[in-house]
Design an enzyme around this catalytic site. Structure first.
Site, short mmCIF file in Angstrom:
data_model
loop_
_atom_site.label_atom_id
_atom_site.label_comp_id
_atom_site.label_asym_id
_atom_site.label_seq_id
_atom_site.Cartn_x
_atom_site.Cartn_y
_atom_site.Cartn_z
N LEU A 6 -2.91 4.78 -2.85
CA LEU A 6 -2.21 4.93 -4.15
C LEU A 6 -0.81 5.37 -4.14
CD1 LEU A 6 -3.59 4.37 -6.98
CD2 LEU A 6 -3.96 6.76 -6.79
N HIS A 7 -0.18 4.24 -3.67
CA HIS A 7 1.51 4.66 -3.25
C HIS A 7 2.27 5.28 -4.70
CE1 HIS A 7 0.89 1.89 -0.04
NE2 HIS A 7 0.43 0.89 -0.69
#
Ligand code: RIB
Ligand code: CA
Length: 311
Positions: A237-238
């Protein structure tokens, strides 16, 4: 969070989740500037407006920016985000107002007129910010801090060396990293510790409102390609890590390092060359060293739960 924030992004599923985290957590947003990246600009711009409409935030200015990198041809990532850029959520055409100002001019205007420095969250290729800095270098002094999702100290994700945002526009990254702005860099080394595991997806789905259902739908698709590629139990989940840093910096630790951007080599273009011991030349920045992933998912659950279903 006291200082006002501008989010520059290329939605993209993880950008969309980052925007929803910002909205649900009531981050003081001045606007959202969009750039070509995960998908072409027409889609990143439209997708940002769709997410604003989903969150009931028709008040937020959403601006279209640069449709291509400074020098390189545009590279996109439909394999990760789907052809629409928001695969997994079927969102209606946005009814949000059309803001005709260009993202670059919005960044310059907001920074020049700000009575207090502004925080910028950069979630995509850095083209808009680079062009704004070239056009109006004095805006650098009005940036409180620039928190960037990008780069890697280990493996890349678009080439073995380079992370996508830096790879797409390494020349823009070079302009931004040499502009003497206080930078916090959140690299793949961190974001790959913040995975959308089945348990976390189930917890988001269980919130059961229109926002959480859209988020769970997007994240279900998004995780598949990373799962297949990395064999990880979920997608990294950048971009939400950037918003989480603004909301709860205590969930992270950082280290002062020197960084240079490779712009000219055949196999390593877009590489963030990080000197962990800070002795070489290059820009002195903060890079995130550790992250509390569970803490980030607590923030996401709180943010998604804050939305009411709209009739
Ligand atoms: O490499 C991951 C980054 O590139 C994320 O910001 C993703 O949305 C893409 O822009
Ligand atoms: Ca992004």
């Amino acid at each position: 969070m006291k200082t006002a924030v501008i989010i520059d992004c290329d939605p993209g599923v993880d950008d969309a989740i980052a925007l929803l985290l910002a909205f649900g957590s009531r981050l003081p947003l001045l606007g959202i500037t969009t750039v070509a990246g995960n998908v072409p600009l027409a889609l990143t711009y439209s997708n940002a407006r769709k997410i604003c409409a989903l969150a009931g935030r028709l008040d937020i200015p959403v601006l279209a920016g640069c449709p291509r990198p400074l020098l390189k041809p545009l590279a996109t990532a439909e394999d990760i985000h789907g052809a629409s850029g928001l695969q997994g959520a079927d969102l209606p055409e946005p009814a949000t107002p059309i803001w005709v100002q260009h993202s670059v001019d919005f960044l310059i205007e907001q920074l020049l007129k700000a009575t207090r420095p502004i925080t910028i969250a950069a979630l995509g290729p850095l083209t808009n910010l680079a062009v704004a800095l070239i056009k109006c270098p004095q805006i650098a002094q009005k940036i409180e801090q620039l928190v960037i999702m990008g780069g890697s100290m280990g493996q890349g994700n678009i080439t073995p060396s380079a992370e996508f945002n830096m790879y797409v526009d390494p020349h823009a990254a070079q302009v931004v990293f040499t502009a003497d702005i206080p930078i916090v860099l959140i690299t793949l080394d961190t974001t790959h510790q913040v995975l959308t595991t089945p348990e976390r997806l189930a917890a988001i789905r269980a919130i059961d409102n229109s926002v959480s259902r859209a988020a769970a739908g997007m994240l279900s698709f998004y995780g598949q390609s990373d799962l297949a590629r990395y064999g990880l139990p979920g997608g990294p989940l950048h971009d939400p890590c950037v918003i989480a840093y603004l909301l709860a910096p205590e969930l992270f630790t950082t280290r002062t390092v020197k960084v240079m951007i490779e712009t000219a080599a055949e196999h390593t273009t877009g590489r963030t060359v990080v000197d962990w011991y800070g002795s070489s030349e290059g820009s002195s920045i903060q890079v995130v060293e550790t992250v509390d992933a569970e803490g980030i998912y607590r923030l996401l659950s709180e943010a998604f739960s804050a939305f009411e279903d709209f009739e």
